[in-house]
Design an enzyme around this catalytic site. Structure first.
Site, PDB file in Angstrom:
ATOM      1  N   ARG A 298       0.847  -1.205   0.000  1.00 45.88           N
ATOM      2  CA  ARG A 298       0.000   0.000   0.000  1.00 45.88           C
ATOM      3  C   ARG A 298       0.875   1.245   0.000  1.00 45.88           C
ATOM      4  O   ARG A 298       0.503   2.296  -0.519  1.00 45.88           O
ATOM      5  CB  ARG A 298      -0.951  -0.024   1.213  1.00 45.88           C
ATOM      6  CG  ARG A 298      -1.822   1.204   1.312  1.00 45.88           C
ATOM      7  CD  ARG A 298      -3.096   1.046   2.157  1.00 45.88           C
ATOM      8  NE  ARG A 298      -3.065   0.000   3.147  1.00 45.88           N
ATOM      9  CZ  ARG A 298      -2.512   0.102   4.368  1.00 45.88           C
ATOM     10  NH1 ARG A 298      -1.929   1.230   4.739  1.00 45.88           N
ATOM     11  NH2 ARG A 298      -2.537  -0.914   5.199  1.00 45.88           N
TER      12      ARG A 298
ATOM     13  N   TYR B 104     -16.880  16.855 -15.011  1.00 41.95           N
ATOM     14  CA  TYR B 104     -17.223  15.432 -15.139  1.00 41.95           C
ATOM     15  C   TYR B 104     -18.339  15.086 -14.140  1.00 41.95           C
ATOM     16  O   TYR B 104     -18.275  15.485 -12.967  1.00 41.95           O
ATOM     17  CB  TYR B 104     -15.965  14.608 -14.856  1.00 41.95           C
ATOM     18  CG  TYR B 104     -16.177  13.126 -14.931  1.00 41.95           C
ATOM     19  CD1 TYR B 104     -16.396  12.503 -16.154  1.00 41.95           C
ATOM     20  CD2 TYR B 104     -16.161  12.345 -13.780  1.00 41.95           C
ATOM     21  CE1 TYR B 104     -16.599  11.137 -16.212  1.00 41.95           C
ATOM     22  CE2 TYR B 104     -16.362  10.978 -13.841  1.00 41.95           C
ATOM     23  CZ  TYR B 104     -16.585  10.380 -15.069  1.00 41.95           C
ATOM     24  OH  TYR B 104     -16.792   9.034 -15.129  1.00 41.95           O
TER      25      TYR B 104
ATOM     26  N   LYS C 159      -8.401   6.850 -19.467  1.00 39.09           N
ATOM     27  CA  LYS C 159      -8.723   7.397 -20.780  1.00 39.09           C
ATOM     28  C   LYS C 159      -7.462   7.416 -21.661  1.00 39.09           C
ATOM     29  O   LYS C 159      -6.921   6.368 -21.946  1.00 39.09           O
ATOM     30  CB  LYS C 159      -9.354   8.776 -20.609  1.00 39.09           C
ATOM     31  CG  LYS C 159     -10.422   8.833 -19.490  1.00 39.09           C
ATOM     32  CD  LYS C 159     -11.657   7.998 -19.753  1.00 39.09           C
ATOM     33  CE  LYS C 159     -12.582   7.872 -18.545  1.00 39.09           C
ATOM     34  NZ  LYS C 159     -12.973   9.112 -17.891  1.00 39.09           N
TER      35      LYS C 159
ATOM     36  N   ASP D 107      -8.127  19.129 -14.059  1.00 36.68           N
ATOM     37  CA  ASP D 107      -8.412  17.797 -14.593  1.00 36.68           C
ATOM     38  C   ASP D 107      -8.035  17.839 -16.069  1.00 36.68           C
ATOM     39  O   ASP D 107      -8.736  18.435 -16.882  1.00 36.68           O
ATOM     40  CB  ASP D 107      -9.894  17.466 -14.391  1.00 36.68           C
ATOM     41  CG  ASP D 107     -10.269  16.077 -14.912  1.00 36.68           C
ATOM     42  OD1 ASP D 107      -9.554  15.555 -15.790  1.00 36.68           O
ATOM     43  OD2 ASP D 107     -11.297  15.531 -14.465  1.00 36.68           O
TER      44      ASP D 107
HETATM   45  C1  PLP Z   1     -13.506   9.448 -16.597  1.00 36.56           C
HETATM   46  C2  PLP Z   1     -13.223  10.780 -16.026  1.00 36.56           C
HETATM   47  C3  PLP Z   1     -13.037  10.945 -14.649  1.00 36.56           C
HETATM   48  C4  PLP Z   1     -13.169   9.788 -13.662  1.00 36.56           C
HETATM   49  O1  PLP Z   1     -12.196   8.843 -13.853  1.00 36.56           O
HETATM   50  P1  PLP Z   1     -12.370   7.262 -13.529  1.00 36.56           P
HETATM   51  O2  PLP Z   1     -11.063   6.705 -13.946  1.00 36.56           O
HETATM   52  O3  PLP Z   1     -13.529   6.777 -14.356  1.00 36.56           O
HETATM   53  O4  PLP Z   1     -12.655   7.139 -12.075  1.00 36.56           O
HETATM   54  C5  PLP Z   1     -12.727  12.210 -14.188  1.00 36.56           C
HETATM   55  N1  PLP Z   1     -12.625  13.267 -15.038  1.00 36.56           N
HETATM   56  C6  PLP Z   1     -12.812  13.138 -16.362  1.00 36.56           C
HETATM   57  C7  PLP Z   1     -12.682  14.345 -17.243  1.00 36.56           C
HETATM   58  C8  PLP Z   1     -13.121  11.897 -16.899  1.00 36.56           C
HETATM   59  O5  PLP Z   1     -13.319  11.786 -18.218  1.00 36.56           O
END
Ligand code: PLP
Length: 386
Positions: free
Chosen positions: A53, A105, A202, A177
């Site tokens: 961890r 998001y 992504k 983000d």
């Molecule tokens: C998918 C996404 C998230 C969340 O991420 P996860 O890996 O699905 O938990 C946060 N911000 C954006 C812009 C996203 O596309």
């Protein structure tokens, strides 16, 4: 490669940073250390590894890699993008306030609105593309500004340097983000941001096969807190996922270039199509944030939102696609198409969706790496059904 790739180019760092050949065997790819505990040399002395961890060599390689490609000092990897965002907002203390881009998001909205407001944290949702609105929302208790640019799915552009200045003047950190752009196109830390977050699920991972979130920062206090939270809350990334995301990042540069060249073509096709009422893509010269985006990013990405009028029209289109997959998510090698109002943004109340301009006729494409001719033909035949 020999030596520290620190001063090399982006693609070289994406392939090599954090990944010197394995000291035991010389293995070129970082091994998956599928291991939880480590033997101590003697009481009071160990090799820097105690428990998974807290430390894992595969995860550490990914963390060093992400820090390098985002121009940060430290990187941290988590079990998902949402786990990374949860860790980020754990910098706040009861009574604190954060200003957040109005159409973030959907999962971020859900976490803040339905979980964290119960812990005496407060959030203001503002159109951060208007810096005066951001400035007006700052309070004495504002400790964090969280921005997405471009936003999802409306593609609004916020000035990163402008947001950093306002956040810092108010004694707050700016977090970004950066999932939509990836560090290949946009590096917020270079423009004054303090923390960058990615859903590495992504573009960074890039193959729709691993859930992962990362944070990169230049702020020593934040970096120390993120390590402490990995140990204390435990939402760390597993070794196999760490390996997959590291492997994905090796091809980030070539993938992003192709995602974008196809994205531009498809945006142009949509913009000239009789069945399409509006196209939101920062690469189109008439996009309101086009010039600002160009000034802070080196490309426009592969996310395109367009409006075909109403829910029924969107449904006819989405039910007809063959090459594109009707699915949530983005950033993978395969082209994904979705209906934000009923899918990714279903947890945003209808009034809030109306207020920010997210309509039922909107469709979003994440352009993948298939042959462009197959994608355009698929879109043309599906639009015929509208
Ligand atoms: C998918 C996404 C998230 C969340 O991420 P996860 O890996 O699905 O938990 C946060 N911000 C954006 C812009 C996203 O596309």
């Amino acid at each position: 490669m020999k030596g520290d790739p620190k001063n090399r180019g982006f693609s070289t760092r994406a392939i090599h940073a954090g990944q010197p050949p394995d000291p035991t065997t010389g293995a070129v790819a970082v091994p998956i250390y599928q291991n939880v505990t480590y033997v101590h040399d003697e009481l009071g002395r160990h090799k820097g590894y105690e428990y998974a961890r807290v430390q894992n060599p595969t995860r550490e390689a990914l963390e060093a890699n992400v820090a390098s490609i985002e121009s940060g000092k430290a990187g941290h990897a988590f079990a998902s993008g949402m786990a990374a965002i949860s860790t980020l907002v754990s910098l706040l203390e009861a009574g604190d306030h954060a200003v957040v881009s109005g159409n973030v998001y959907g999962g971020t909205y859900r976490l803040f609105r339905h979980v964290l407001e119960r812990y005496d944290l407060s959030f203001s949702w503002v159109d951060t593309s208007r810096l005066d609105e951001l400035r007006a929302a700052m309070t004495r208790r504002t400790r964090l500004v969280l921005v997405e640019t471009p936003t999802n799915p409306l593609m609004e552009i916020t000035s990163l340097a402008g947001a950093a200045e306002i956040a810092h003047a108010g004694g707050a950190l700016l977090a970004v983000d950066n999932t939509f752009m990836s560090p290949y196109f946009q590096r917020p830390l270079e423009l004054g941001a303090d923390v960058v977050m990615h859903s590495a699920t992504k573009f960074l991972g890039g193959h729709s096969d691993s859930l992962c979130g990362v944070l990169a920062t230049n702020d020593d206090r934040a970096a120390e807190w993120f390590s402490f939270m990995q140990k204390s809350a435990g939402a760390v990334l597993a070794p196999f996922e760490s390996f997959l995301v590291l492997r994905g990042i090796k091809t980030l540069a070539v993938r992003m270039a192709r995602h974008e060249s196809s994205g531009r073509e498809i945006a142009a096709l949509l913009a000239g199509h009789a069945k399409v009422q509006r196209v939101l893509y920062p690469g189109l010269p008439d996009h309101p944030g086009h010039d600002l985006h160009r000034s802070q990013a080196s490309g426009f990405g592969a996310l395109i939102t367009f409006d075909v009028g109403d829910y029924q029209a969107a449904k006819r289109l989405l039910d007809r696609v063959e090459v594109m997959a009707l699915a949530e998510s983005l950033g993978g090698v395969e082209t994904l198409i979705s209906h934000p109002a009923s899918m990714t943004h279903a947890s945003v109340p209808a009034e809030q969706r109306a207020r920010i301009g997210l309509t039922d006729g909107m469709v979003r494409i994440s352009v993948g790496l298939e042959d462009l001719e197959d994608l355009t033909a698929d879109l043309e035949q599906a639009l015929d059904a509208v």
